[in-house]
Each structure stands twice: as C-alpha cells, then as structure tokens.
Design an enzyme around this catalytic site. Sequence first.
Site, short mmCIF file in Angstrom:
data_model
loop_
_atom_site.label_atom_id
_atom_site.label_comp_id
_atom_site.label_asym_id
_atom_site.label_seq_id
_atom_site.Cartn_x
_atom_site.Cartn_y
_atom_site.Cartn_z
N LYS A 1 0.86 -1.18 0.00
CA LYS A 1 0.00 0.00 0.00
C LYS A 1 0.90 1.23 0.00
CE LYS A 1 -1.88 2.54 3.16
NZ LYS A 1 -1.68 3.81 2.44
N CYS B 1 13.56 11.24 7.05
CA CYS B 1 13.48 10.70 8.41
C CYS B 1 14.79 10.84 9.16
CB CYS B 1 13.07 9.24 8.34
SG CYS B 1 14.12 8.27 7.26
N GLU C 1 9.48 15.85 15.46
CA GLU C 1 9.87 15.84 14.06
C GLU C 1 9.02 16.87 13.30
OE1 GLU C 1 8.68 12.34 11.80
OE2 GLU C 1 10.73 12.21 11.05
P1 NAD Z 1 2.19 8.41 7.95
O1 NAD Z 1 2.53 7.66 9.19
O2 NAD Z 1 1.19 9.47 8.02
O3 NAD Z 1 1.69 7.38 6.80
C1 NAD Z 1 2.48 6.29 6.40
C2 NAD Z 1 1.60 5.26 5.75
O4 NAD Z 1 0.72 4.69 6.72
C3 NAD Z 1 0.71 5.79 4.63
O5 NAD Z 1 0.71 4.87 3.56
C4 NAD Z 1 -0.65 5.87 5.31
O6 NAD Z 1 -1.73 5.80 4.39
C5 NAD Z 1 -0.60 4.64 6.19
N1 NAD Z 1 -1.52 4.61 7.34
C6 NAD Z 1 -2.13 5.65 7.95
N2 NAD Z 1 -2.86 5.18 9.00
C7 NAD Z 1 -2.70 3.84 9.04
C8 NAD Z 1 -3.19 2.81 9.89
N3 NAD Z 1 -3.99 3.07 10.92
N4 NAD Z 1 -2.80 1.54 9.66
C9 NAD Z 1 -1.97 1.25 8.63
N5 NAD Z 1 -1.49 2.18 7.77
C10 NAD Z 1 -1.85 3.46 7.98
O7 NAD Z 1 3.59 8.97 7.39
P2 NAD Z 1 3.87 9.96 6.18
O8 NAD Z 1 3.37 11.31 6.54
O9 NAD Z 1 3.47 9.35 4.89
O10 NAD Z 1 5.48 9.95 6.18
C11 NAD Z 1 6.25 10.72 7.04
C12 NAD Z 1 6.80 9.90 8.19
O11 NAD Z 1 7.49 8.77 7.71
C13 NAD Z 1 7.80 10.69 9.02
O12 NAD Z 1 7.56 10.48 10.38
C14 NAD Z 1 9.14 10.09 8.60
O13 NAD Z 1 10.16 10.22 9.55
C15 NAD Z 1 8.77 8.67 8.37
N6 NAD Z 1 9.74 8.00 7.52
C16 NAD Z 1 10.61 7.11 8.09
C17 NAD Z 1 11.58 6.50 7.32
C18 NAD Z 1 12.53 5.51 7.91
O14 NAD Z 1 13.15 4.75 7.15
N7 NAD Z 1 12.72 5.46 9.22
C19 NAD Z 1 11.67 6.79 5.95
C20 NAD Z 1 10.77 7.71 5.41
C21 NAD Z 1 9.80 8.30 6.20
#
Ligand code: NAD
Length: 490
Positions: free
Chosen positions: A185, A293, A392
């Site tokens: 997804k 991140c 963050e």
């Molecule tokens: P997010 O947590 O809002 O969403 C991530 C994904 O989760 C999306 O596909 C979203 O649709 C899905 N999602 C939302 N609610 C859910 C649920 N209840 N159950 C399952 N899936 C659900 O994150 P974002 O805004 O897309 O990305 C930014 C975040 O990602 C930042 O915190 C960043 O640090 C982190 N990030 C981490 C890494 C890493 O490797 N550590 C890499 C890139 C981004």
Amino acid sequence: MSDTARLYIDGAWTDGSSGERAAVINPATEKAIGWAAVGGAAECAAAVAAARRAFDGGPWSRMARSDRQKLLRVFADELRSREEEIADIIVGETGAPVATALNHHVRVPLGHLDHYVAQLSASDTRPLPLQVNPRPDGTSWLGGSVMVYEPVGVVAAITAYNFPFYLNLAKLGPALSCGNTVVLKPSPDAPLSAALIAEVADTTGLPPGVINIVNGGADVGELMCTDPRVDLVTFTGSERVGGLVAAQAAPTIKRVLLELGGKSALIVRADADLNAALAMGLNSFTSQAGQGCALTTRHLVHANVYDDYVARLADLAKKVRVGDPADPATNMGPLISAAQRDKVESFIEVANGTGAELVAGGGRPANLPQGYFVEPTVFANVDNASQLAQEEVFGPVAAVMPFRTDEEAVALANDSNYGLGGAIFSADVGRAFELARQIRTGQVHINGGSGASPGWDPFGGYKRSGLGRELGETALADYSEIKTIKFHAG
Ligand code: NAD
C-alpha cells in the site's frame, strides 16, 4: 501509465469495486497530474488472498534461488532502464528536485535491489558447529545442525510519501528475494511510482500474486495489519501510525518491522572543518524540504564556533534556490501538501514564542504564490526541551544550539525519544568514532559519512525510531523465518 495508478491484484489491473478515484497533486503547482484508483475492503481481501495463493501454492516461495534470481534480475534491469521516467514521476508526485529524484530516489534503491538480487547467489543454508556427543557406553556420535532461511509468507508493506519509490523497493527487495509475496500500500500522496513498479512486475513476468498493489489510506492499511492471512507487516511512516500498526498487528502475532521518524543530531566540535559541517548542516533541513526521516535537523555546535556557524548557516539558508523541482537549478522544492505546510508553519509559530532566535526564513517565499513552499528556516539558541528540538517537523527548519563539552553534546544528542541518525564533525576522527559509539541511534556519519548508501549498510532506528533494520544482512533475517535442522552427522 505514468499518470494513472490502478490497483494491481493477482496479476490483473482493476479500478476497484467502488470506482473511487483520488487525484494525484503536484505539490509545486497544486494541480492534478494524474489519478489513483482507491481500494477498499474487497480489494484488500482479494490482494491478500492472491498473495496467500502465490505463496502457499508456489512456485515463487519454493522455486530454486537461481530461478528467483533470474526473474528478479529481469525485473530490476527493466526498472533501471526506466530510471529517468521514474524520476520524472517522483518530481511530479513528491516535489523532489530532479537531481535528487534521479539519484537518491531512484538510483540508490535500484542499487539496493541489485544487492538483494545478488545475494540470491549465496546459499540460504548456514552450517552450525559440529558437536561430539558422549554415549553412556563411552563411545560418542557426531551431531550436526544447519540454519535455514525460509520465507515468512505474505508481507504487507505500507509506505510513507517522502521517498515513495525508494521505500517501496526497500520493502520489495528483501521480501521478494527471500521468497515472500507482497501486498503493497503506497502512500495516498505518491501512488504513481508504485504503479510503475507493478507495471514492470507484470511485463517482466513475475508470477501473479507475487506483487499486489492496493492504493488507499488508513482504512486499507488497517485491514492489511489485521488480516490473519498476513504474516509480516513492514511499515515506514510516522511514530504515531507506527504505534497503531503494531497494535493492529498484535492480536494475530504478526512480525512487525517499523521504520519511523527521527530528530537526529549534528554535532559540530570546535576542531571541525566548518565548511564541511555547514554543507551537511544546510542539507540537513533543505534536502527534500526537510522531509527526510534521518535528516540531522538538530545542530549541536561547540560554543567556540557557534556564532560563526549560526551566521554562516543563516546566510546559506537565504541563498537556497527554492522553486520548481523540475528545474535543475532548483535546490529545494515544496512540502507534500497544504496540511504538511500548515503543520510546519505551526512549529515555526510555536518556536517564535519560546525564545528561540529566528535567523533565517520563517515564512512562505514571496515569489511562489502557488505550491506548498516554505522558506529554509533557521532557529538559533533553541532549548533542547522545546517542541522544535523534540518533535519531528518534517519541513525545512533547523534548530541550532550550543554545547561546551563532548559529554554535553552526547547528552543533548541522546535527550530524544528518537534514535535514527546522527552526524559528527571533528578533525579528531578517533574521538569522533568514540562519540559515535555513545550516541543511541541506528547510524552516525563522521565528517559527512562514507558518501554512499550500499545495500549492505543496515538502516533503522533505536528507541521510537523503529523496530528492525532495512538493508544489510539483518534485513534478510527480518524477512525470513529461521529453521534449525538437526541431524546425526556420523
Ligand atoms: P504516515 O505515518 O502518516 O503514513 C504512512 C503510511 O501509513 C501511509 O501509507 C498511510 O496511508 C498509512 N496509514 C495511515 N494510517 C494507518 C493505519 N492506521 N494503519 C496502517 N497504515 C496506515 O507517514 P507519512 O506522513 O506518509 O510519512 C512521514 C513519516 O514517515 C515521518 O515520520 C518520517 O520520519 C517517516 N519516515 C521514516 C523513514 C525511515 O526509514 N525510518 C523513511 C521515510 C519516512
């Protein structure tokens, strides 16, 4: 195809039962550049069923590693042949500057994929030490055992918006090479590059059900986590949603891999090469408009060089070329959405009211009325206990603060719920190495790091930055079940 993200389930394209479509918005223009079919419960169930069939019935999970390697080699090569097209999609759906898109977003993860394809040349069986076991009659026998890596099963992969192609491959690479099948997804903000991956899987002959893609939001993600037919959830996203994912997966005892947020520290010692430190310092909050991140957005600078560092960082920030990410001269593009810009602006507002000193940026670029842009912003004299230092931002905002001793720098760096990245600049590389060992994060770059991101470097976080490691040997264990087979060797 590049402006359309249909659902890909069991080797076939579908628009989903609801017929719902979501526009894909270019964050630099606020205009639609394409659309994505939105899946729901029926599509999620069908995709998991297809992945389950493809895993349980084979041939993917059971085929010889050399055969899986051949199929993945063709898949990887075809993706590589389309790298410029993928980079264009990334520029459109995420607002990443074009050079960053081609290199960091596309070529780096293709290198990681190559690593996973190559590792299929190695055996999945590791010998363990032989043992001489005494018998009561005084004789003995030789006992042996081997450790075998086997696929876990159906993997649900859920990814963030900021590096969509990179993150999707970071999950597909190890999952597929280990013999798992996947339901992916992608982020609703960045579904187009995921659809291209499915297109390549389709045209290069990966068996149906091995890769399935269901677009959607939290509802689809939750269904993937709770479905009892899924064996492993691999998630990249925020700490908040990572916690939800873990809770959703818990009742069915799924393995959960979490790659979450960070608030990483950049330590600049008094003996540092300030030019080099400033180059990374500037990059740490302007690269990807701060939406990374592991970016080191907390700058801890020795008091002896602090004033100089702050003045020069502010000056550099004001010179960053912000604008159209498709223009090769642009250094920094927009944030992903109006909602993300609102969030970043609220951080700036709070920081302005807490005694931190705004030395650069703080607003929207006056010349860019369209697009979700925020100026590169630097706050000095930030209190490490403040929101700006602890949470963050995921936007182009740096928090700078002074320190006087190495011990203080390490304490400040570790005074965080997160533990993802870090950096140290110092002429004394041995001392920097010792300090790196004291920082509680998954990676630390000394004097700018190695300059490369090879597939064998594990990546992941301590504390609330996650569970498990992507890339490297450890990822193979994370995406495998490990079986011990014991036998009489003689
Ligand atoms: P997010 O947590 O809002 O969403 C991530 C994904 O989760 C999306 O596909 C979203 O649709 C899905 N999602 C939302 N609610 C859910 C649920 N209840 N159950 C399952 N899936 C659900 O994150 P974002 O805004 O897309 O990305 C930014 C975040 O990602 C930042 O915190 C960043 O640090 C982190 N990030 C981490 C890494 C890493 O490797 N550590 C890499 C890139 C981004």
